[in-house]
Scaffold this active site. Structure first.
Site, mmCIF file in Angstrom:
data_model
loop_
_atom_site.group_PDB
_atom_site.id
_atom_site.type_symbol
_atom_site.label_atom_id
_atom_site.label_comp_id
_atom_site.label_asym_id
_atom_site.label_seq_id
_atom_site.Cartn_x
_atom_site.Cartn_y
_atom_site.Cartn_z
ATOM 1 N N SER A 44 0.795 -1.236 0.000
ATOM 2 C CA SER A 44 0.000 0.000 0.000
ATOM 3 C C SER A 44 0.821 1.276 0.000
ATOM 4 C CB SER A 44 -0.957 -0.013 1.184
ATOM 5 O OG SER A 44 -0.233 -0.143 2.383
ATOM 6 N N HIS A 81 -5.582 -4.345 -1.790
ATOM 7 C CA HIS A 81 -5.408 -3.286 -2.801
ATOM 8 C C HIS A 81 -5.404 -3.834 -4.231
ATOM 9 C CE1 HIS A 81 -4.789 0.340 -0.377
ATOM 10 N NE2 HIS A 81 -4.228 -0.456 0.514
ATOM 11 N N LYS A 116 -12.390 -1.312 0.320
ATOM 12 C CA LYS A 116 -11.614 -0.461 -0.579
ATOM 13 C C LYS A 116 -12.359 -0.328 -1.915
ATOM 14 C CE LYS A 116 -7.410 -0.758 1.997
ATOM 15 N NZ LYS A 116 -6.699 -1.793 2.717
HETATM 16 C C1 LIG Z 1 -6.570 -2.010 4.112
HETATM 17 C C2 LIG Z 1 -5.979 -3.347 4.323
HETATM 18 C C3 LIG Z 1 -6.558 -4.251 5.232
HETATM 19 C C4 LIG Z 1 -7.701 -3.846 6.122
HETATM 20 O O1 LIG Z 1 -8.922 -3.890 5.444
HETATM 21 P P1 LIG Z 1 -10.220 -3.332 6.194
HETATM 22 O O2 LIG Z 1 -11.348 -3.958 5.478
HETATM 23 O O3 LIG Z 1 -10.179 -1.838 6.087
HETATM 24 O O4 LIG Z 1 -10.131 -3.779 7.618
HETATM 25 C C5 LIG Z 1 -6.021 -5.510 5.351
HETATM 26 N N1 LIG Z 1 -4.946 -5.885 4.618
HETATM 27 C C6 LIG Z 1 -4.354 -5.045 3.744
HETATM 28 C C7 LIG Z 1 -3.179 -5.525 2.948
HETATM 29 C C8 LIG Z 1 -4.850 -3.748 3.572
HETATM 30 O O5 LIG Z 1 -4.257 -2.916 2.703
#
Ligand SMILES: *Cc1c(COP(=O)(O)O)cnc(C)c1O
Length: 393
Positions: free
Chosen positions: A182, A210, A241
């Site tokens: 990310s 992502h 996301k």
């Molecule tokens: C954003 C993210 C999460 C968390 O996801 P949520 O649904 O917001 O809890 C988990 N793993 C990765 C790799 C992320 O980028």
């Protein structure tokens, strides 16, 4: 010392070292433009990749679900909190991801807690990329397995760790990686990881937070992007996301999902997604399954912005996705940059130590299908202006 004085002292230390996070408040729905703390700004920092967070079709589905199912699930999934709509979402997600089954939990964060400690114990070994997401790290902390950390995306380093582990007689070896990282927007070397997993008889788990809605056919994710869906044992997904809603899921073989329904603590001990969230996620999955239009728009926007910002003279690192780290390097300049961006009507997050190493500070720009060409041109003109002001380009 008094507890509250200790907290105040630590807060002051954070503030003095420039690490105190200023939490801004949105006064508008998620979208390409936001009202933030009373000011209208172009949004370059959300994970709303496809613009689905405020999509009318999804809002309608959520409202209908409230009318049909009410607002709360009333129980954890394993007691009286599994509604037909949860099962419909899991079935639809499994078809979308082309796997046997999925299990939906409250968030992507929880999905990692729901898997890692449940499938590993003191007889096992976990191999984790050093830049894996915090939710993976915490999931590993909850496991009694022995930990091996390998250098970011370095297959040689992973193999060294697998070799050193082969001296012990582990029951299971589990390799875990983010699909897309990310902070830099780079993609995990999944084909190489899968080869090493075969050679050393390890399982592969990928967190695709992502990648979903971004990579692969119709946004099916990183495994589909590499044509490796069959070789990945466990996929972690998020509905928070690109899907534009909230929630997380685990995707894999039916026996794995059935096992997790008996064992996974976030599933057993925390109530399920609400009917409106579930219906919204279901509608988002259907929209993605039906059409690639938004994913194509996302990539068109990404190529447009990334080509132009490079031409202006910025370094955007090793990104291979819509995550665009505009490298400023210097921490102080990055804070100045981000403040000037906000003044000029652009909302983009400054990412500095300790989130990234010292001297690697950047403004992270998140491109969305919801941005128009005019939005991106506006952003580019402001980046050029500030970069010249601050002698960066
Ligand atoms: C954003 C993210 C999460 C968390 O996801 P949520 O649904 O917001 O809890 C988990 N793993 C990765 C790799 C992320 O980028």
């Amino acid at each position: 010392m008094d507890f509250y004085l200790q907290l105040e002292k630590e807060m002051k230390e954070l503030k003095d070292s420039g690490l105190l996070v200023n939490i801004r408040t949105l006064e508008s729905p998620q979208g390409p433009w936001l009202v933030v703390d009373g000011k209208k700004v172009l949004n370059l920092c959300s994970n709303n990749y496809l613009g689905l967070a405020n999509d009318q079709r999804i809002k309608d589905a959520a409202i209908k679900a409230i009318q049909r199912w009410g607002v709360g699930p009333g129980a954890v999934r394993s007691i009286a909190g599994t509604m037909a709509i949860h099962k419909e979402l899991e079935q639809t997600l499994a078809e979308f991801k082309k796997v046997e089954a999925t299990l939906v939990v409250q968030s992507g964060f929880n999905a990692n807690q729901a898997v890692i400690p449940m499938i590993t114990n003191e007889n096992d070994a976990i191999f984790s990329d050093e830049l894996n997401h915090a939710s993976i790290i915490d999931g590993i902390r909850l496991s009694k397995a022995k930990r091996y950390i390998w250098e970011h995306k370095n297959l040689h380093s992973l193999e060294q760790q697998l070799i050193s582990a082969s001296h012990e007689n582990f029951r299971r070896k589990l390799i875990i990686t983010d699909g897309v990282f990310s902070m830099d927007g780079d993609i995990a070397p999944l084909p190489g990881i899968v080869n090493l997993a075969k050679k050393y008889e390890a399982l592969v788990m990928v967190d695709d937070a992502h990648g979903e809605g971004v990579l692969g056919e119709n946004g099916r994710g990183v495994a589909d992007h590499f044509n490796l869906t069959e070789e990945i044992d466990i996929e972690i997904g998020t509905l928070s996301k690109a899907f534009g809603v909230v929630g997380g899921f685990i995707a894999g073989k039916k026996v794995l999902i059935d096992y997790l329904k008996q064992k996974a603590r976030p599933f057993l001990f925390s109530s399920s997604l609400s009917p409106s969230e579930t219906a919204a996620a279901l509608e988002a999955t259907r929209i993605l399954s039906r059409s690639e239009e938004l994913v194509i728009k996302l990539w068109n926007n990404t190529h447009y912005f990334q080509d132009k910002i490079r031409k202006i003279g910025y370094d955007i690192g090793k990104t291979e996705t819509p995550i665009t780290p505009v490298m400023i390097y210097d921490e102080k300049k990055t804070w100045d940059f981000s403040a000037q961006l906000y003044e000029e009507g652009i909302f983009a997050s400054a990412i500095v130590f300790p989130t990234v190493p010292r001297g690697k500070a950047r403004i992270r720009v998140m491109i969305s299908a919801a941005h128009s060409k005019e939005d991106l041109d506006f952003a580019l003109s402001i980046f050029e202006k500030i970069g010249k002001n601050l002698n960066i380009i």
